[in-house]
Every structure is written in C-alpha cells, then in structure tokens.
Design a protein around this motif. Structure first.
Motif, PDB file in Angstrom:
ATOM      1  N   ALA A  72       6.458   7.465 -10.365  1.00 54.04           N
ATOM      2  CA  ALA A  72       6.810   6.341  -9.499  1.00 54.04           C
ATOM      3  C   ALA A  72       5.950   5.122  -9.792  1.00 54.04           C
ATOM      4  N   ARG A  73       4.656   5.312  -9.928  1.00 57.42           N
ATOM      5  CA  ARG A  73       3.774   4.171 -10.210  1.00 57.42           C
ATOM      6  C   ARG A  73       4.161   3.488 -11.514  1.00 57.42           C
ATOM      7  N   ASP A  74       4.329   4.297 -12.558  1.00 57.63           N
ATOM      8  CA  ASP A  74       4.602   3.711 -13.867  1.00 57.63           C
ATOM      9  C   ASP A  74       5.979   3.050 -13.910  1.00 57.63           C
ATOM     10  N   TRP A  75       6.957   3.650 -13.245  1.00 59.87           N
ATOM     11  CA  TRP A  75       8.289   3.045 -13.197  1.00 59.87           C
ATOM     12  C   TRP A  75       8.254   1.690 -12.492  1.00 59.87           C
ATOM     13  N   LEU A  76       7.626   1.658 -11.320  1.00 61.85           N
ATOM     14  CA  LEU A  76       7.626   0.418 -10.543  1.00 61.85           C
ATOM     15  C   LEU A  76       6.837  -0.684 -11.240  1.00 61.85           C
ATOM     16  N   ALA A 117       0.861  -1.180   0.000  1.00 61.29           N
ATOM     17  CA  ALA A 117       0.000   0.000   0.000  1.00 61.29           C
ATOM     18  C   ALA A 117       0.897   1.229   0.000  1.00 61.29           C
ATOM     19  N   PHE A 118       0.832   2.010  -1.077  1.00 63.14           N
ATOM     20  CA  PHE A 118       1.695   3.177  -1.221  1.00 63.14           C
ATOM     21  C   PHE A 118       0.944   4.455  -0.844  1.00 63.14           C
ATOM     22  N   GLN A 119       1.677   5.396  -0.251  1.00 62.83           N
ATOM     23  CA  GLN A 119       1.170   6.746  -0.037  1.00 62.83           C
ATOM     24  C   GLN A 119       2.126   7.747  -0.703  1.00 62.83           C
ATOM     25  N   GLU A 120       1.581   8.901  -1.027  1.00 63.96           N
ATOM     26  CA  GLU A 120       2.319   9.991  -1.694  1.00 63.96           C
ATOM     27  C   GLU A 120       2.944   9.536  -3.004  1.00 63.96           C
ATOM     28  N   MET A 121       2.352   8.600  -3.671  1.00 64.00           N
ATOM     29  CA  MET A 121       2.853   8.186  -4.975  1.00 64.00           C
ATOM     30  C   MET A 121       2.216   9.099  -6.025  1.00 64.00           C
ATOM     31  N   GLU A 122       2.724  10.327  -6.061  1.00 68.15           N
ATOM     32  CA  GLU A 122       2.186  11.310  -6.997  1.00 68.15           C
ATOM     33  C   GLU A 122       3.313  12.131  -7.584  1.00 68.15           C
ATOM     34  N   SER A 123       3.074  12.622  -8.805  1.00 64.13           N
ATOM     35  CA  SER A 123       3.991  13.528  -9.490  1.00 64.13           C
ATOM     36  C   SER A 123       3.164  14.734  -9.886  1.00 64.13           C
ATOM     37  N   PHE A 124       3.567  15.911  -9.433  1.00 64.89           N
ATOM     38  CA  PHE A 124       2.679  17.051  -9.665  1.00 64.89           C
ATOM     39  C   PHE A 124       3.459  18.332  -9.915  1.00 64.89           C
ATOM     40  N   ARG A 125       2.795  19.251 -10.540  1.00 71.16           N
ATOM     41  CA  ARG A 125       3.212  20.645 -10.658  1.00 71.16           C
ATOM     42  C   ARG A 125       1.966  21.490 -10.468  1.00 71.16           C
ATOM     43  N   GLY A 155      -2.951  15.187 -12.765  1.00 71.30           N
ATOM     44  CA  GLY A 155      -2.883  13.842 -12.219  1.00 71.30           C
ATOM     45  C   GLY A 155      -2.604  12.762 -13.240  1.00 71.30           C
ATOM     46  N   SER A 156      -2.381  13.129 -14.484  1.00 66.63           N
ATOM     47  CA  SER A 156      -2.174  12.124 -15.524  1.00 66.63           C
ATOM     48  C   SER A 156      -0.754  11.572 -15.534  1.00 66.63           C
ATOM     49  N   VAL A 157       0.189  12.243 -14.882  1.00 69.50           N
ATOM     50  CA  VAL A 157       1.576  11.784 -14.807  1.00 69.50           C
ATOM     51  C   VAL A 157       1.820  11.199 -13.424  1.00 69.50           C
ATOM     52  N   ASN A 158       2.344   9.970 -13.384  1.00 71.05           N
ATOM     53  CA  ASN A 158       2.702   9.339 -12.115  1.00 71.05           C
ATOM     54  C   ASN A 158       3.987   8.551 -12.342  1.00 71.05           C
ATOM     55  N   ALA A 180      -3.786  -2.114  -8.002  1.00 72.38           N
ATOM     56  CA  ALA A 180      -5.199  -1.961  -7.666  1.00 72.38           C
ATOM     57  C   ALA A 180      -5.388  -0.570  -7.072  1.00 72.38           C
ATOM     58  N   ALA A 181      -6.643  -0.232  -6.781  1.00 67.51           N
ATOM     59  CA  ALA A 181      -6.961   1.105  -6.272  1.00 67.51           C
ATOM     60  C   ALA A 181      -6.322   2.157  -7.170  1.00 67.51           C
ATOM     61  N   SER A 182      -6.527   2.005  -8.453  1.00 66.09           N
ATOM     62  CA  SER A 182      -5.881   2.865  -9.437  1.00 66.09           C
ATOM     63  C   SER A 182      -6.761   2.928 -10.675  1.00 66.09           C
ATOM     64  N   GLY A 183      -6.658   4.028 -11.405  1.00 63.59           N
ATOM     65  CA  GLY A 183      -7.439   4.171 -12.628  1.00 63.59           C
ATOM     66  C   GLY A 183      -7.266   5.553 -13.215  1.00 63.59           C
ATOM     67  N   ASP A 184      -8.104   5.908 -14.159  1.00 68.43           N
ATOM     68  CA  ASP A 184      -8.098   7.237 -14.760  1.00 68.43           C
ATOM     69  C   ASP A 184      -8.245   8.279 -13.652  1.00 68.43           C
ATOM     70  N   TRP A 185      -7.324   9.239 -13.580  1.00 73.70           N
ATOM     71  CA  TRP A 185      -7.298  10.212 -12.491  1.00 73.70           C
ATOM     72  C   TRP A 185      -8.606  10.992 -12.377  1.00 73.70           C
ATOM     73  N   ARG A 186      -9.378  11.086 -13.465  1.00 69.93           N
ATOM     74  CA  ARG A 186     -10.648  11.828 -13.402  1.00 69.93           C
ATOM     75  C   ARG A 186     -11.721  11.079 -12.633  1.00 69.93           C
ATOM     76  N   ALA A 187     -11.533   9.768 -12.465  1.00 64.66           N
ATOM     77  CA  ALA A 187     -12.519   8.956 -11.747  1.00 64.66           C
ATOM     78  C   ALA A 187     -11.939   8.239 -10.547  1.00 64.66           C
ATOM     79  N   PHE A 188     -10.604   8.180 -10.472  1.00 63.95           N
ATOM     80  CA  PHE A 188      -9.970   7.454  -9.376  1.00 63.95           C
ATOM     81  C   PHE A 188      -8.696   8.191  -8.986  1.00 63.95           C
ATOM     82  N   PRO A 189      -8.588   8.688  -7.751  1.00 67.05           N
ATOM     83  CA  PRO A 189      -7.364   9.401  -7.343  1.00 67.05           C
ATOM     84  C   PRO A 189      -6.156   8.485  -7.423  1.00 67.05           C
ATOM     85  N   SER A 190      -5.035   9.028  -7.896  1.00 60.72           N
ATOM     86  CA  SER A 190      -3.916   8.179  -8.298  1.00 60.72           C
ATOM     87  C   SER A 190      -2.805   8.056  -7.266  1.00 60.72           C
TER      88      SER A 190
END
Length: 301
Positions: free
Chosen positions: A103-107, A85-93, A98-101, A117-127
């Motif tokens: 750490a998630r994509d690398w791992l 279970a990851f927290q703060e797995m976000e990339s932002f400016r 929210g379309s860029v992540n 899991a607990a993942s999806g399009d940022w417009r419907a699911f926080p990433s």
C-alpha cells in the motif's frame, strides 16, 4: 481496528441496533472534500487495513488489495489533505520481515505530490504507520517512533500485556507558506485490550506533555479504538489536547454499517480548528477502500 476485534466490538455496540445497522447511511453524499480554507493545514487520518501476503484470495488478500488499490488512491486524493496519518499500512505473512509494503509503495507512486515521513528501513523504523505529506506545502524537519511498551524506545517491543507490538510514529514539519512548525503523532491503540489502550494513552500523554511544555504545537491523529468519553480519550484530553469532535461512524465493518461512534480521531494543542471535521463516507468505483473512512480536520497554527 484489527479484523479479529470486529466481533468483540460488534457484540458490545451493535446488540439491539443490528437491524438498524442495515438501514444506516452508506455515505455522507460527498464525492470529494472541499478545499481547505486559506492559511490552514488539512490533517487526515486513515486506517487502511493490513494486507495478507500469504492469502491469494478473499478479504484483505493480495487479490483484494489489487481491487482496492485504485479506490484507495481516489479516496486519499478526495481528502485534499496536506498530511495523511495512516494506520495498518502493512503487508505481511508469517515470518515476514517488513520489507514489503504494497500500500505504501503503490500510493507513493500513484500520488507524486506526497512523500512518506515516519518511514524508513524496517530494521530501524517500523513501517506500518507512515505519515504522508505534500512536499509543496510542508518541509519535513524530524521523525521518530516509540512503542506502547515497558521499553518504548526498543523497536518491536511487545505491548504492556505482551500482545503484538504497537507504537506511535511522529514527524515534525514546517509549513512552507507561513513558517509555522508543528509535530504530528500517529497512533493505533489496541482494539481488544482495555489495559493496553489505557497504558498506551498514558504513555502518549507523557511524551507529548514534554513537547507541549516546550512550546511545540502538537497534533494527535489515529485509530484510538475508543470513542469520546472512554478512558483513553479522557487521558489525552487531560494532557492538554482538544479533540476535533468527530460525529458519526469512522469504522464501518467494510460494509458501510455506520453503527459505532467515531474511533478515529484528530486532537491538537497550539492550533485552532478552522472548520468542522469531515468524514468521507462513500465507496469509490463501487468498492470500500478500507473498513474505516478517512477523517480530515483543518487546523490553523
């Protein structure tokens, strides 16, 4: 924990112990964790710190991420976890969508044994709080989220005191090996608002209470920004969760300073802890992958 909260927690917890902090152990001597006992599910929680896309150099910048990503991959691998279970797995400016992540994509690319899991399009699911799981061991049944807010089912709604949105992500799994089903709830409580932490814990307790009453096994994992004995911890215990009893630091200020007692936790209902909880306190390739250590607990459902 978010970066700007460090100074507040430092003032609260370090105080006269600051000199001792520099003598604190920088690791527990383990290169990797031992394999989980047969018949168990190993659940890890790991706050990996957000990445600032608009910062080319310095702490938590894109360049810093490029240094950390290999060590982070090795840290996750070293947990030998079935679930992370990851927290703060976000990339932002500023103004990012929210379309860029990174750490998630690398791992996911580096660790093909896992899916998110607990993942999806940022417009419907926080990433920012995905739950990685080993597909060989586990089957994903369902997933969802709720925000720590007066309107918890409204995505990106502000927290109770109006600060940045914070939420719980969750996923239900079935163990392919023995058929056991359980739900894991991944949380990150506010680092600098006590009232937000308390009200968030109360909301989580209410949500998981319904699941537990229906006979589900439930696991809570995440960064509570609260140590054992604090109100959020007590609220969740009264709701029926048993905490794994993690000892020692889980947040080290990105310097290996093991001063603050554990704020990253795993708690459970409808399961039995099969071994003492483990914290992987070490550098990888000379780098701290995050300002938190990965925490792992073996559960038998």
């Amino acid at each position: 924990m978010r970066h700007r909260a460090v100074s507040r927690l430092a003032r609260r917890w370090i105080g006269p112990w600051l000199a001792l902090a520099f003598l604190a152990a920088c690791g527990d001597g383990r290169d990797v964790l031992p394999p989980p006992p047969e018949g168990t599910v190993r659940i890890a929680t790991y706050n990996v710190h957000y990445i600032r896309l608009d910062t080319p150099e310095g702490p938590w910048s894109v360049a810093d991420w490029e240094r950390r990503r290999g060590p982070l991959t090795r840290a996750v691998t070293a947990t030998k976890a079935d679930i992370v279970a990851f927290q703060e797995m976000e990339s932002f400016r500023a103004g990012s969508d929210g379309s860029v992540n990174l750490a998630r994509d690398w791992l996911l690319a580096a660790l093909p044994a896992y899916r998110a899991a607990a993942s999806g399009d940022w417009r419907a699911f926080p990433s920012t709080q995905p739950i990685f799981y080993r597909t060989e061991a586990l089957e994903l049944l369902d997933q969802g989220w709720f925000f720590f807010s007066e309107t918890p089912d409204e995505i990106y709604s502000a927290t109770f005191d109006g600060s940045y949105p914070a939420f719980a992500s969750w996923a239900r799994f079935r163990d392919r090996r023995d058929g056991a089903a359980f739900r894991i709830v991944n949380v990150h409580f506010d680092a600098y608002s006590r009232s937000n932490r308390i009200r968030s814990a109360e909301l989580v307790a209410a949500r998981i209470g319904g699941w537990m009453a229906s006979g589900e096994s439930v696991v809570l994992a995440g960064d509570l920004n609260a140590i054992a004995g604090m109100v959020p911890h007590d609220i969740l215990e009264r709701a029926g969760l048993s905490f794994a009893g993690i000892r020692g630091a889980t947040f080290h200020m990105n310097r290996g300073l093991d001063v603050i007692p554990a704020i990253d936790h795993v708690a459970y209902s409808g399961a039995v802890r099969a071994a003492p909880p483990m914290v992987l306190r070490r550098r990888f390739d000379g780098e701290w992958p995050s300002d938190h250590y990965p925490v792992a607990v073996d559960l038998r459902f």
